[in-house]
Design a protein around this motif. Structure first.
Motif, PDB file in Angstrom:
ATOM      1  N   HIS A 241      38.484  28.032  53.336  1.00 55.67           N
ATOM      2  CA  HIS A 241      38.429  29.373  53.914  1.00 55.67           C
ATOM      3  C   HIS A 241      38.046  30.399  52.850  1.00 55.67           C
ATOM      4  N   LYS A 242      37.106  31.285  53.188  1.00 54.72           N
ATOM      5  CA  LYS A 242      36.614  32.283  52.240  1.00 54.72           C
ATOM      6  C   LYS A 242      37.542  33.491  52.194  1.00 54.72           C
ATOM      7  N   VAL A 243      37.590  34.124  51.015  1.00 52.61           N
ATOM      8  CA  VAL A 243      38.432  35.289  50.819  1.00 52.61           C
ATOM      9  C   VAL A 243      37.727  36.258  49.878  1.00 52.61           C
ATOM     10  N   PHE A 244      37.874  37.559  50.141  1.00 51.31           N
ATOM     11  CA  PHE A 244      37.251  38.609  49.345  1.00 51.31           C
ATOM     12  C   PHE A 244      38.347  39.551  48.840  1.00 51.31           C
ATOM     13  N   PHE A 245      38.273  39.890  47.558  1.00 52.13           N
ATOM     14  CA  PHE A 245      39.260  40.754  46.936  1.00 52.13           C
ATOM     15  C   PHE A 245      38.573  41.997  46.372  1.00 52.13           C
ATOM     16  N   ASN A 246      39.236  43.153  46.483  1.00 47.74           N
ATOM     17  CA  ASN A 246      38.715  44.346  45.811  1.00 47.74           C
ATOM     18  C   ASN A 246      39.853  45.301  45.482  1.00 47.74           C
ATOM     19  N   THR A 247      39.619  46.173  44.505  1.00 44.65           N
ATOM     20  CA  THR A 247      40.636  47.107  44.050  1.00 44.65           C
ATOM     21  C   THR A 247      40.018  48.109  43.091  1.00 44.65           C
ATOM     22  N   VAL A 248      40.750  49.173  42.806  1.00 46.53           N
ATOM     23  CA  VAL A 248      40.410  50.057  41.686  1.00 46.53           C
ATOM     24  C   VAL A 248      41.586  50.139  40.722  1.00 46.53           C
ATOM     25  N   TRP A 249      42.581  49.271  40.913  1.00 51.55           N
ATOM     26  CA  TRP A 249      43.802  49.276  40.113  1.00 51.55           C
ATOM     27  C   TRP A 249      44.003  47.903  39.464  1.00 51.55           C
ATOM     28  N   PRO A 250      44.641  47.851  38.288  1.00 51.13           N
ATOM     29  CA  PRO A 250      44.886  46.556  37.654  1.00 51.13           C
ATOM     30  C   PRO A 250      46.054  45.784  38.266  1.00 51.13           C
ATOM     31  N   ASN A 251      46.885  46.451  39.079  1.00 50.84           N
ATOM     32  CA  ASN A 251      48.085  45.800  39.610  1.00 50.84           C
ATOM     33  C   ASN A 251      48.246  45.983  41.122  1.00 50.84           C
ATOM     34  N   HIS A 252      47.136  46.164  41.788  1.00 50.12           N
ATOM     35  CA  HIS A 252      47.116  46.304  43.256  1.00 50.12           C
ATOM     36  C   HIS A 252      45.780  45.746  43.720  1.00 50.12           C
TER      37      HIS A 252
END
Length: 454
Positions: A241-252
């Motif tokens: 199963h594919k998953v995409f991650f994004n953030t502008v924080w180092p801990n969120h």
């Protein structure tokens, strides 16, 4: 029952509607925006990336209000700019969802837009293809809002269809629509550990003024390592199963991997049921991540408040953006902006994502005609419900082109309202000139062409 009057009425307060109402008001139009949710900003408030500003060849083609929002978010700590990624896209533009909501609210207020939240369209008054008013359910009853020009940024073409526009839904051969999803927000994470464990390619890395060491802000992967656990516990219906991650924080970090298939987003009962199922999915996924995936062991989780809908109605416009327009990277004489994110299709049966590159220089134009429905002459449709094939929708539905369409629709509607003319009577060259003055086009991003279909 009581009425309100304005120059431009914008239906929908997602990214498209925010840009549309801001642009209309900045261009001198008394503007009202109505939104069914208790906030503005749409899908960007979940923390999804603003795909996509830069072509596969490295040329930026999205500017205007879209770029202004990124610049302001950087100042607020809610964005890190356009970050090179170098896989299925050249770069990514992650944002903080809550700060995007704050900025959207500020933009509308600064421009003088009258915003009606918690308001639902229940019908239109129309006569021979001309909208005379939009009926809106608000606390206390039904209100009719009358305008000189209307912008349908509802995502579902609610107003255009109510006024008589034709439409299609789903794949041309099967009628199936892409699945609905919900973003999972994860706090207290170690994003580098997550990327090391799951990323299939080098993550997009960025820094912040308050965190000078580079950290991952975007990456994608699969849960292949945990196929047995996933299938045994019914976390997902398929292997790898594919998953995409994004953030502008180092801990969120935001996790985009859920899906419910077979949902018609224009059916309120079906969408409500899907929201229930997605909320339950969010809990199962969060426990799986916490128990199994490095970097999540100390995390806590917050599901988004609503389901994200990728595909419902598409109007029948004066022009339909075709599969070939995307594949060829076609340009149009009546362009109001460009799309450079790949065609992004989440399989209606499995939820798996597939990407198809845009041809030529990596961008295709949005012709104004695709935003003008046949048979209704004083409404502009902007956002995912413009006139496209189901395949082309996979590119046009993304948020950067929606911001472009919104701004262009707002300028066009303000011109039409000021001149008391129909949308179909607009001088396209005059509109393009205004868009160029206001930063939607820069350099050679607006081109006169001779090979565009008519």
């Amino acid at each position: 029952m009581y009425e309100m009057d304005c120059d431009v009425l914008v239906i929908g307060g997602g990214v498209t509607g925010v840009a549309a109402a801001t642009a209309a008001a900045r261009n001198g139009a008394k503007t009202i925006l109505i939104e069914s949710k208790p906030f503005v900003g749409g899908n960007a408030t979940t923390g999804l990336c603003l795909h996509n500003f830069i072509t596969k060849l490295g040329r930026q083609v999205v500017f205007g209000i879209a770029q202004e929002m990124v610049d302001r978010l950087v100042m607020m700590g809610g964005a890190v700019g356009h970050i090179p990624y170098g896989t299925f896209v050249h770069s990514v533009t992650p944002v903080d969802g809550e700060l995007f909501r704050v900025l959207s609210t500020e933009l509308l207020d600064e421009a003088g837009v009258i915003v009606l939240l918690g308001s639902n369209v229940v019908g239109t008054e129309s006569e021979r293809g001309n909208i005379k008013g939009v009926k809106v359910a608000v606390k206390g009853g039904i209100r009719t809002i009358r305008a000189k020009a209307y912008i349908d940024a509802s995502g579902d073409a609610d107003v255009a269809v109510s006024a008589g526009a034709n439409y299609t839904k789903g794949d041309q051969s099967t009628g199936k629509m892409q699945p609905v999803s919900m973003v999972l927000r994860s706090y207290g994470t170690n994003n580098q550990e997550i990327a090391d464990a799951i990323a299939v390619s080098k993550p997009a890395m960025a820094t912040r003024s308050d965190h000078p060491e580079p950290f991952p802000v975007y990456f994608n992967g699969t849960f292949s390592k945990w196929n047995d656990i996933i299938l045994e516990n019914n976390i997902f219906p398929n292997k790898d199963h594919k998953v995409f991650f994004n953030t502008v924080w180092p801990n969120h970090i935001n996790v985009n991997t859920s899906a419910v298939i077979g949902v018609d987003g224009t059916d309120p009962l079906a969408l409500s049921r899907a929201t229930v199922e997605l909320t339950k999915q969010m809990y199962r996924i969060s426990q799986f991540l916490k128990d199994n995936v490095p970097g999540f062991q100390n995390a806590y989780f917050v599901p988004s408040a609503f389901a994200g809908v990728r595909e419902t109605r598409r109007i029948e416009g004066l022009y339909e953006i075709s599969d070939e327009d995307c594949i060829a990277g076609r340009k149009f004489e009546d362009t109001i902006g460009q799309v450079c994110f790949p065609v992004d299709i989440h399989d209606p049966d499995t939820g798996q994502a597939h990407f198809y590159e845009i041809g030529d220089d990596g961008a295709f134009d949005i012709p104004f005609r695709a935003m003008v429905p046949k048979y209704v002459d004083n409404v502009i449709v902007a956002g995912r419900c413009i006139s496209t094939t189901s395949f082309a929708l996979g590119a046009t539905r993304n948020m950067a082109p929606c911001l472009v369409m919104g701004q262009s629709a707002g300028v066009a509607a303000a011109i039409a309202a000021h001149n008391n003319e129909l949308i179909t009577e607009l001088d396209i060259q005059k509109l393009q000139g205004k868009l160029e003055e206001q930063g939607v086009f820069l350099g050679d991003s607006k081109k006169k062409v001779t090979n565009s279909p008519h």
